[in-house]
Design a protein around this motif. Sequence first.
Motif, PDB file in Angstrom:
ATOM      1  N   GLN A 145       8.354  -9.538 -25.750  1.00  0.00           N
ATOM      2  CA  GLN A 145       7.571 -10.768 -25.730  1.00  0.00           C
ATOM      3  C   GLN A 145       6.498 -10.734 -26.811  1.00  0.00           C
ATOM      4  OE1 GLN A 145       5.638 -11.447 -21.985  1.00  0.00           O
ATOM      5  NE2 GLN A 145       5.035 -13.557 -22.475  1.00  0.00           N
ATOM      6  N   GLY A 146       5.858  -9.565 -26.987  1.00  0.00           N
ATOM      7  CA  GLY A 146       4.845  -9.432 -28.032  1.00  0.00           C
ATOM      8  C   GLY A 146       5.437  -9.611 -29.410  1.00  0.00           C
ATOM      9  N   ILE A 147       6.653  -9.082 -29.626  1.00  0.00           N
ATOM     10  CA  ILE A 147       7.328  -9.256 -30.914  1.00  0.00           C
ATOM     11  C   ILE A 147       7.590 -10.728 -31.170  1.00  0.00           C
ATOM     12  CG2 ILE A 147       9.513  -8.841 -32.117  1.00  0.00           C
ATOM     13  CD1 ILE A 147       9.538  -6.065 -30.746  1.00  0.00           C
ATOM     14  N   ALA A 148       8.051 -11.447 -30.136  1.00  0.00           N
ATOM     15  CA  ALA A 148       8.353 -12.871 -30.305  1.00  0.00           C
ATOM     16  C   ALA A 148       7.098 -13.668 -30.655  1.00  0.00           C
ATOM     17  CB  ALA A 148       8.993 -13.423 -29.030  1.00  0.00           C
ATOM     18  N   TRP A 149       6.000 -13.424 -29.916  1.00  0.00           N
ATOM     19  CA  TRP A 149       4.777 -14.181 -30.183  1.00  0.00           C
ATOM     20  C   TRP A 149       4.125 -13.763 -31.497  1.00  0.00           C
ATOM     21  CZ3 TRP A 149       3.538 -18.586 -28.069  1.00  0.00           C
ATOM     22  CH2 TRP A 149       4.009 -18.896 -26.794  1.00  0.00           C
ATOM     23  N   ASN A 150       4.182 -12.468 -31.810  1.00  0.00           N
ATOM     24  CA  ASN A 150       3.637 -12.012 -33.086  1.00  0.00           C
ATOM     25  C   ASN A 150       4.439 -12.587 -34.248  1.00  0.00           C
ATOM     26  OD1 ASN A 150       1.674 -10.445 -34.455  1.00  0.00           O
ATOM     27  ND2 ASN A 150       3.170  -8.844 -34.831  1.00  0.00           N
ATOM     28  N   SER A 151       5.754 -12.648 -34.084  1.00  0.00           N
ATOM     29  CA  SER A 151       6.598 -13.261 -35.106  1.00  0.00           C
ATOM     30  C   SER A 151       6.320 -14.753 -35.208  1.00  0.00           C
ATOM     31  CB  SER A 151       8.078 -13.022 -34.783  1.00  0.00           C
ATOM     32  OG  SER A 151       8.391 -11.650 -34.813  1.00  0.00           O
ATOM     33  N   SER A 152       6.000 -15.381 -34.078  1.00  0.00           N
ATOM     34  CA  SER A 152       5.667 -16.810 -34.110  1.00  0.00           C
ATOM     35  C   SER A 152       4.377 -17.047 -34.886  1.00  0.00           C
ATOM     36  CB  SER A 152       5.522 -17.351 -32.679  1.00  0.00           C
ATOM     37  OG  SER A 152       6.757 -17.294 -32.007  1.00  0.00           O
ATOM     38  N   ALA A 153       3.401 -16.147 -34.713  1.00  0.00           N
ATOM     39  CA  ALA A 153       2.171 -16.257 -35.505  1.00  0.00           C
ATOM     40  C   ALA A 153       2.479 -16.138 -36.986  1.00  0.00           C
ATOM     41  CB  ALA A 153       1.175 -15.171 -35.077  1.00  0.00           C
ATOM     42  N   PHE A 154       3.398 -15.212 -37.304  1.00  0.00           N
ATOM     43  CA  PHE A 154       3.836 -15.070 -38.688  1.00  0.00           C
ATOM     44  C   PHE A 154       4.475 -16.355 -39.191  1.00  0.00           C
ATOM     45  CE2 PHE A 154       7.364 -14.067 -41.575  1.00  0.00           C
ATOM     46  CZ  PHE A 154       6.679 -13.442 -42.607  1.00  0.00           C
ATOM     47  N   GLN A 155       5.313 -16.969 -38.355  1.00  0.00           N
ATOM     48  CA  GLN A 155       6.003 -18.182 -38.783  1.00  0.00           C
ATOM     49  C   GLN A 155       5.057 -19.372 -38.901  1.00  0.00           C
ATOM     50  OE1 GLN A 155       8.841 -18.055 -40.023  1.00  0.00           O
ATOM     51  NE2 GLN A 155       9.444 -16.009 -39.323  1.00  0.00           N
ATOM     52  N   VAL A 156       4.029 -19.428 -38.054  1.00  0.00           N
ATOM     53  CA  VAL A 156       3.003 -20.471 -38.232  1.00  0.00           C
ATOM     54  C   VAL A 156       2.397 -20.359 -39.622  1.00  0.00           C
ATOM     55  CG1 VAL A 156       0.706 -21.207 -37.502  1.00  0.00           C
ATOM     56  CG2 VAL A 156       2.453 -20.746 -35.791  1.00  0.00           C
ATOM     57  N   ALA A 157       2.138 -19.124 -40.036  1.00  0.00           N
ATOM     58  CA  ALA A 157       1.578 -18.895 -41.366  1.00  0.00           C
ATOM     59  C   ALA A 157       2.558 -19.317 -42.453  1.00  0.00           C
ATOM     60  CB  ALA A 157       1.218 -17.418 -41.535  1.00  0.00           C
ATOM     61  N   VAL A 158       3.844 -19.048 -42.220  1.00  0.00           N
ATOM     62  CA  VAL A 158       4.843 -19.396 -43.215  1.00  0.00           C
ATOM     63  C   VAL A 158       5.074 -20.901 -43.258  1.00  0.00           C
ATOM     64  CG1 VAL A 158       7.224 -18.953 -43.970  1.00  0.00           C
ATOM     65  CG2 VAL A 158       5.911 -17.135 -42.941  1.00  0.00           C
ATOM     66  N   ILE A 159       4.770 -21.589 -42.159  1.00  0.00           N
ATOM     67  CA  ILE A 159       4.820 -23.056 -42.154  1.00  0.00           C
ATOM     68  C   ILE A 159       3.627 -23.623 -42.907  1.00  0.00           C
ATOM     69  CG2 ILE A 159       4.663 -25.128 -40.715  1.00  0.00           C
ATOM     70  CD1 ILE A 159       6.039 -23.473 -38.492  1.00  0.00           C
ATOM     71  N   ALA A 160       2.436 -23.163 -42.526  1.00  0.00           N
ATOM     72  CA  ALA A 160       1.216 -23.737 -43.092  1.00  0.00           C
ATOM     73  C   ALA A 160       0.988 -23.292 -44.527  1.00  0.00           C
ATOM     74  CB  ALA A 160       0.018 -23.341 -42.222  1.00  0.00           C
ATOM     75  N   ILE A 277       8.996 -19.530 -30.487  1.00  0.00           N
ATOM     76  CA  ILE A 277       8.333 -19.991 -29.265  1.00  0.00           C
ATOM     77  C   ILE A 277       9.306 -19.954 -28.091  1.00  0.00           C
ATOM     78  CG2 ILE A 277       7.299 -21.994 -28.138  1.00  0.00           C
ATOM     79  CD1 ILE A 277       5.414 -20.614 -30.038  1.00  0.00           C
ATOM     80  N   LEU A 278      10.524 -20.412 -28.326  1.00  0.00           N
ATOM     81  CA  LEU A 278      11.528 -20.391 -27.258  1.00  0.00           C
ATOM     82  C   LEU A 278      11.811 -18.962 -26.797  1.00  0.00           C
ATOM     83  CD1 LEU A 278      14.084 -23.060 -28.560  1.00  0.00           C
ATOM     84  CD2 LEU A 278      12.463 -23.299 -26.660  1.00  0.00           C
ATOM     85  N   LEU A 279      11.903 -18.039 -27.754  1.00  0.00           N
ATOM     86  CA  LEU A 279      12.168 -16.649 -27.397  1.00  0.00           C
ATOM     87  C   LEU A 279      10.983 -16.019 -26.668  1.00  0.00           C
ATOM     88  CD1 LEU A 279      13.985 -15.425 -30.636  1.00  0.00           C
ATOM     89  CD2 LEU A 279      14.998 -15.771 -28.376  1.00  0.00           C
ATOM     90  N   GLY A 280       9.760 -16.509 -26.953  1.00  0.00           N
ATOM     91  CA  GLY A 280       8.587 -16.005 -26.243  1.00  0.00           C
ATOM     92  C   GLY A 280       8.630 -16.336 -24.764  1.00  0.00           C
TER      93      GLY A 280
END
Length: 413
Positions: A145-160, A277-280
């Motif tokens: 779960q931590g990997i999924a949310w940490n990766s999501s934070a990474f992807q937010v950065a890659v979006i913005a 987010i879905l994987l989280g």
Amino acid sequence: MSQEKDPFPGRLIDCPGFLNLAAGRLIGTIAMQIQAVVVAWHLYALTNDPLALGYVGLVQFIPMAVFTLPAGDLADRFDRRLLLTLAWLIQGCAAIILLMLTLFHTDLLWPFYAALALFGVGRAFAGPSMQSLLPLVVPKKLLPQGIAWNSSAFQVAVIAGPALGGFVYLLGAGFAFGLCSMMFCIGALSIYFIKPQFRQQKGPSGTSALERLKEGVSYVRHRPIVLGALSLDLFAVLLGGATALLPIYAKDILHVGPGGLGALRSAMAVGAFVVGILLGYLSIRRHAGLIMFASVAVFGLATVVFALSTSFVLSLLALFVIGASDMVSVYVRASLIQMATPDAMRGRVSAVNMLFIGASNELGEFESGTTAAWFGVVPAAILGGVGTIMIVGLWMRWFPALRKVDRLSDVTS
């Protein structure tokens, strides 16, 4: 390190340090994405040569190839938090050099490449420390779960980041590089104030550095599940790296300018973020190996669609699918590696992972730029997507243990 006593009630939000780690990665990665867009557009505008974009990847790959494995050894023997802080600061120094080059209106390419090489050194030390720090902040039961949310934070950065990069480039490359340098420093501070909740198990100190590095490589080589997952992503990223060609598509094929370039780069991250987010919330419960192979095949197919597209909307949709499918692969691979690796080896195994995956992004950019210069932009992108699909078929045959992985929790160190 002992994790017998679990001080957390079962929620990531209650893990001290997790938010600091996610925030530091978010801020630093936004800076990295802004810098990537601005450097690519700036150098292509100076040269109008696809090979110049290939060299952007090559000059970052070389120091990453040289320093990533030693960085993994250091991450097993010293404070990972301090190493990661130093790595972010090195990247900030590289951004300052890029700022000075633009302020002095430098037209020579080699000073830009030298700054990017320094940036590659920082990335080499950041990768193993970042990946091996998470298990010291999050208990093992929450690690996927931590990997999924940490990766999501990474992807937010890659979006913005790319969208911001396209916008701030309109304010000047110097402004963009100055902003990046400040953000790297803020990210470093966020990492510095993390308080790990689990004691780090230090790697062996009575052996030589070469022996310790060989031990990490040998550990990966003798575990088919880990080796198969790493090498699958290595070739998928190497062959399917259309990211380096995005400035050419934006300028010469889709005719959408720097703002459109930012949108194209963000589209992949939007797909990855949605799936993250879905994987989280809904983790993969069964058939993890087959799902990973399927996601990489979809990645290759979507790359072919993007390569052939002359529509901005279709290109965005294809890149969205590329990002979404890549996120599934990243989630499964990262979970398998963390579950299958003891803490005393995590830095070195993470270094091998970064060498396979992180550095291959830059090598993939060089490969894409080179093949585009040789065969043309569209044929190069098509070859990459088709090659990725072929790799999936070969790896399913060569790594049956990886194909047969069912539950992620069944994999142990």
